[in-house]
Design a protein around this motif. Structure first.
Motif, short mmCIF file in Angstrom:
data_model
loop_
_atom_site.label_atom_id
_atom_site.label_comp_id
_atom_site.label_asym_id
_atom_site.label_seq_id
_atom_site.Cartn_x
_atom_site.Cartn_y
_atom_site.Cartn_z
N ILE A 177 1.23 -1.26 -0.31
CA ILE A 177 0.43 0.08 0.63
C ILE A 177 0.59 1.51 0.13
CG2 ILE A 177 -0.11 0.11 2.63
CD1 ILE A 177 -3.24 0.82 0.06
N ASP A 178 1.83 1.39 0.29
CA ASP A 178 2.50 2.10 0.73
C ASP A 178 3.58 2.39 -1.01
OD1 ASP A 178 3.31 2.93 3.72
OD2 ASP A 178 4.63 1.27 3.71
N VAL A 194 0.60 4.56 -2.71
CA VAL A 194 0.54 5.87 -1.77
C VAL A 194 1.34 6.47 -2.54
CG1 VAL A 194 0.32 7.05 0.42
CG2 VAL A 194 -1.08 5.15 -0.28
N LEU A 195 2.62 6.60 -2.60
CA LEU A 195 3.99 7.40 -2.75
C LEU A 195 3.98 6.94 -4.40
CD1 LEU A 195 7.07 8.11 -2.09
CD2 LEU A 195 7.82 6.25 -3.26
N ILE A 196 3.64 6.70 -5.21
CA ILE A 196 3.46 6.78 -6.93
C ILE A 196 2.29 7.73 -6.80
CG2 ILE A 196 2.83 5.66 -8.45
CD1 ILE A 196 4.07 2.80 -7.48
N SER A 209 1.64 10.16 -5.04
CA SER A 209 1.43 11.66 -4.22
C SER A 209 2.78 12.43 -4.86
CB SER A 209 2.45 11.02 -2.66
OG SER A 209 1.29 10.95 -1.82
N THR A 210 3.79 11.34 -6.01
CA THR A 210 4.77 12.06 -6.92
C THR A 210 3.77 12.17 -8.46
OG1 THR A 210 5.49 9.65 -7.33
CG2 THR A 210 6.64 10.60 -5.82
#
Lengths: 470, 227
Positions: free
Chosen positions: B111-112, B115-117, B119-120
Motif C-alpha cells: 500500500i505504501d 501512496v508514494l506513486i 503522491s509523486t
C-alpha cells in the motif's frame, strides 16, 4: 583415530563420529592430502609480513603525526579507558553483527548438504571451520596489538615494555572477537540454544547452528565473493541487507510530490531502527569531533576521524537514495524526474544530520573552550557529505573488474573510495585552514569541495539514468 | 511483421479517435545483433494492440521503444506526434509500462508503494488511501496491502507490479506478458480491468501469449517476426 577404531573401520566402517567424519573427508578430497591447514598457515604468514612491511610504519607515522602531548592528555586516565573501551566494544559489536551475515563457521554447500546434515555430531562436523576462524581472530588481535605497541615504541612515545600489555590486550580482544562472531552466528537463528551460555563454548555453539542458517550463509558467501571479485559491491550490499518486517501497519502518508519521498525515507529508517541508531551514533561522534576540531591546537586527526564518522553516519541514513540508484533503468513509476527524485532523497538524511550537528555544536560550545565556530562548522559539513553520498549512491558499476589486467585491485578500490576521499580531503583541509588560517579561507575550501561533490554527484545521476538508453 | 485487424472488434469509436502511438520502420540492433526487425505500428486512443511472436522476436524491445526507454536504431516512434523519450515529461506523464520488474522499495509495503506513486504524480492527498485500497480490492490483493515485496509469492508479485502500473495516471499502457504467473481467475480479472481501461479511452499495447485474453481485449493483433 585410535588403532582400535582403525581395526573396526577396516572390518565394518568407523563407529565414532570422528572416524566417520575422517572417512567422509577422505572421500570428498578424492584421496588428495588436506590443504586447509596449509592455507591457513600461509594466510597467517602473509599477515605477519604485511604487518611488518605496512602496519608498523603506518602505526609509527600515526603516532608521530598526532601531537604526543595531546594524545597523552586524552588517552590516559578515565578518558583513555573510555576511548579504548569504546573501541573494543565497537569491535565486538561489529563482530557480533558480522556473525549474523557471515559467521566464522561457513563450510561449502555440498559439505553442508551431504555431511553436516547427517546424524554426525554437529560439534564434530563443524569444529574445523570454527578452529580456523578462532585462530584467525587470535592472530589478528595479536598482530594488531603488536603493531600498535611497536608504533608507539618506534615513535618514541612509550618504553619497550608497552609491547607486553598491547600484545596481550590484542590477544584477549581477538579471543573476545571470535566469541562475539560465533555468538552472532548462533543468534542469527531465532530458536534453539542461543543464550549467553553459548558464548565462547565451541561445542555448544556449533550444535546450536541450524542447517538452513548455515546454508543461507554459505550461499551468501558465494554470492558476496563473486560480487567482490566482479567489483559489484552493490550486489553484495543487497545480499547482506536484512529484509524489512517492522511497522507494517504504519502507512506512508500521502504528501506533496517531493515531501512524500522524504517521508518515504523517514519511514524506511523507522522500519530499520538498527540502521537509524548506527547513523545517529556515527553522526553524533562525527559532529562532536568536528566541533572540537575548531579549537586551535587540536590535531588534524580529530578532524579526519570526524569527517570519516560523519560520512559513515550520513550514509547509514541514505538507504532511500541508494535504493533509487540500485533501481536505475527500470520503468519509471515515480512521477518525479530521476534527478529530482535523487535530490529529494537528500532531504531526510540532510535534515537529520544538520539537527545532530546543531545539537553537538551547542553542547561542545557550552562545555568547552570552543568558540561559535563549533556550532556552525559541523552544520556546514552537511553539503559536503550529502554531495559525496550522491556520488556514491549513483556511481553504478566500476569500469574495471578485479579480473581486468593490470593493477585492477587498486583501480577498483580507488573508484569505490572516490566519494569518501573527496569528503576526507575537502573536510580535513578546510578544518585545518579554520584553525591555522582564516575562517574565509576555510569556508571557501569547504564550499568548493561541497560544490564539486554535488555537481559530480548530479552528473553521476544523469549518466546512470541515461545508461540504459544505449 | 504481419498486422491484421481482429474480426468484428474494431469499433466506430476507435476509428474516430486520434492517433496516439505511431511506429514507422523502427528497428533495433546492437553491434550487428538484431533485437527487432523494422516494424510499423499504429495505435489510437481507446484501442488495444496485442503483440504476438515467439521468444526473442523483439516484442519486449518494441515495448521498450514505445516506453521511450530505448532509442530505435532505424525508423521512428512517436507519442502524440513527438518522439518517444522517457526523459521528456510528456512521455513520462502519458506512458505507463510494465516491461520487466519495476522499481520496488524493499522497506515499503504494497500500500505504501501505491501512496508514494500517487503522491509523486500529484494525486489528491485526501483520497490517496481510499483509491489505493480500492485498486487492491479490484485486483483481489487487498489482504496483502501490509506485506513487503519480499513477502509476496511469484503471482502476487505480478499483481503488485500490475497494481503499481495501473495506479499511476497514464493515457498509454504498455504491458509485457501481464498474464505471466497468474491463475485463470486472475487472468479473467485482469482482462476485465484492461477492457475497462480501453473503454475509458486508454491506448493499450500488450505482448500476450494467452489466446483467450487476446481474443477479449485485442482490436488489432501484430505478429512480431524475429530477424
Amino acid at each position: 583415530m585410535s588403532e582400535r577404531d582403525d581395526a573396526v573401520a577396516g572390518a565394518s566402517g568407523p563407529t565414532t563420529d570422528e572416524g566417520r567424519l575422517t572417512q567422509a573427508r577422505k572421500v570428498i578430497r578424492g584421496g588428495l592430502p588436506e590443504q586447509g591447514n596449509g592455507n591457513a598457515v600461509y594466510a597467517a604468514y602473509v599477515a605477519v609480513i604485511a604487518s611488518l612491511v605496512y602496519g608498523v610504519p603506518a602505526s609509527r607515522a600515526f603516532f608521530k603525526f598526532v601531537d604526543p602531548q595531546w594524545l597523552s592528555r586524552h588517552l590516559t586516565g578515565v578518558q583513555g579507558v573510555l576511548v579504548v573501551g569504546g573501541i573494543v566494544v565497537g569491535v565486538l559489536l561489529l563482530g557480533y553483527r558480522l556473525g549474523s551475515v557471515r559467521g566464522p563457521v561457513v563450510p561449502d554447500l555440498p559439505y553442508l548438504d551431504h555431511v553436516a546434515s547427517s546424524a554426525l555430531d554437529r560439534a564434530v562436523v563443524l569444529r574445523r571451520w570454527w578452529r580456523i576462524s578462532l585462530a584467525g581472530c587470535l592472530v589478528l588481535g595479536l598482530l594488531t596489538g603488536a603493531v600498535v605497541g611497536t608504533g608507539m615504541v618506534s615513535a618514541g612515545i612509550a618504553p619497550v615494555v608497552v609491547l607486553l600489555p598491547t600484545t596481550l590486550g590484542g590477544l584477549v580482544v581477538g579471543l573476545a572477537l571470535g566469541g562475539a562472531w560465533l555468538w552472532g552466528q548462533v543468534r542469527s537463528w531465532p530458536t534453539g540454544d542461543r543464550g549467553p551460555a553459548t558464548v565462547l563454548r565451541g561445542r555448544r555453539s556449533l550444535r546450536a547452528l541450524h542447517h538452513v542458517g548455515l546454508r543461507t550463509q554459505s550461499a551468501r558467501a558465494v554470492t558476496m565473493g563473486g560480487a567482490v571479485l566482479a567489483g559489484d559491491l552493490r550486489a553484495a550490499r543487497l545480499d547482506v541487507a536484512a529484509p524489512s518486517t517492522r511497522l507494517r501497519r504504519t502507512r506512508l502518508r500521502a504528501r506533496g510530490r517531493v515531501t512524500v519521498v522524504a517521508e518515504r525515507d523517514l519511514l524506511g529508517l523507522r522500519r530499520s531502527p538498527g540502521t537509524f541508531v548506527v547513523g545517529l551514533v556515527l553522526s553524533t561522534a562525527g559532529c562532536w569531533a568536528l566541533a572540537h576540531s575548531t579549537t586551535p591546537g587540536v590535531p588534524n586527526i580529530v578532524a579526519f576521524a570526524g569527517v570519516l564518522a560523519a560520512y559513515l553516519g550520513y550514509g547509514a541514513w541514505s538507504e532511500g537514495m541508494r535504493l533509487q540508484g540500485d533501481n536505475a533503468g527500470t520503468p519509471a513509476l515515480i512521477g518525479l524526474p530521476f534527478g529530482e527524485e535523487a535530490l529529494a532523497h537528500l532531504i531526510t538524511p540532510s535534515a537529520m544530520f544538520a539537527a545532530v550537528a546543531v545539537v553537538c555544536g551547542v553542547v561542545v560550545e557550552t562545555t568547552s573552550s570552543a568558540g561559535p565556530a563549533a556550532i556552525f562548522w559541523p552544520v556546514a559539513m552537511t553539503a559536503l557529505v550529502a554531495g559525496t553520498h550522491l556520488m556514491a549512491a549513483f556511481r553504478g558499476l566500476p569500469p574495471v573488474t578485479l579480473f581486468s589486467p593490470g593493477s585492477a585491485v587498486i583501480s577498483v578500490g580507488f573508484w569505490y573510495s572516490r566519494p569518501l576521499l573527496l569528503a576526507l580531503i575537502g573536510g580535513v583541509a578546510a578544518t585545518a585552514l579554520l584553525t591555522r588560517s582564516s575562517l574565509t579561507n576555510a569556508f571557501m575550501v569547504l564550499v568548493l569541495a561541497s560544490y564539486a561533490a554535488v555537481m559530480f554527484g548530479r552528473r553521476r545521476v544523469r549518466l546512470l539514468d541515461e545508461a540504459h538508453r544505449a | 511483421m504481419a498486422a491484421r485487424g481482429k474480426q468484428g472488434t474494431t469499433t466506430p469509436k476507435t476509428k474516430a479517435n486520434p492517433l496516439v502511438l505511431e511506429v514507422k520502420g523502427a528497428g533495433k540492433d546492437i553491434e550487428g545483433s538484431v533485437l527487432l526487425a523494422p516494424i510499423d505500428l499504429r495505435a489510437k486512443a481507446g484501442q488495444c494492440v496485442v503483440l504476438r511472436g515467439e521468444n526473442g522476436s523483439g516484442k519486449t524491445t518494441l515495448l521498450r521503444i514505445l516506453a521511450g526507454a530505448l532509442e530505435p536504431s532505424v525508423g521512428s516512434a512517436t507519442f502524440n506526434g513527438a518522439p518517444l523519450d522517457e526523459r521528456d515529461p510528456a512521455t513520462r506523464a502519458g506512458v505507463a509500462s510494465l516491461v520487466g520488474a519495476p522499481t520496488a522499495y524493499r522497506d515499503l509495503t504494497v500500500i505504501d508503494h501505491l501512496v508514494l506513486i500517487d503522491s509523486t504524480w500529484g494525486g489528491q492527498i485526501s483520497t490517496a488511501d481510499e483509491r489505493a485500497d480500492a485498486l487492491l480490492e479490484t485486483l483481489e490483493i487487498d489482504h496483502l496491502s501490509e506485506r513487503f515485496p519480499h513477502e509476496l509469492s511469484s503471482g502476487q508479485q505480478q499483481l503488485f507490479h500490475l497494481a503499481m502500473v495501473l495506479f499511476r495516471p497514464s493515457t498509454v499502457l504498455l504491458l509485457d506478458e501481464p498474464e505471466q504467473r497468474l491463475d485463470t481467475h486472475k487472468r479473467e480479472l485482469l482482462t476485465r480491468i484492461l477492457v475497462e481501461r480501453k473503454a475509458a479511452g486508454a491506448t493499450l499495447v500488450i505482448a500476450c501469449h494467452d489466446p483467450v485474453m487476446t481474443e477479449a481485449i485485442a482490436d488489432r493483433v501484430v505478429d512480431v517476426a524475429g530477424a
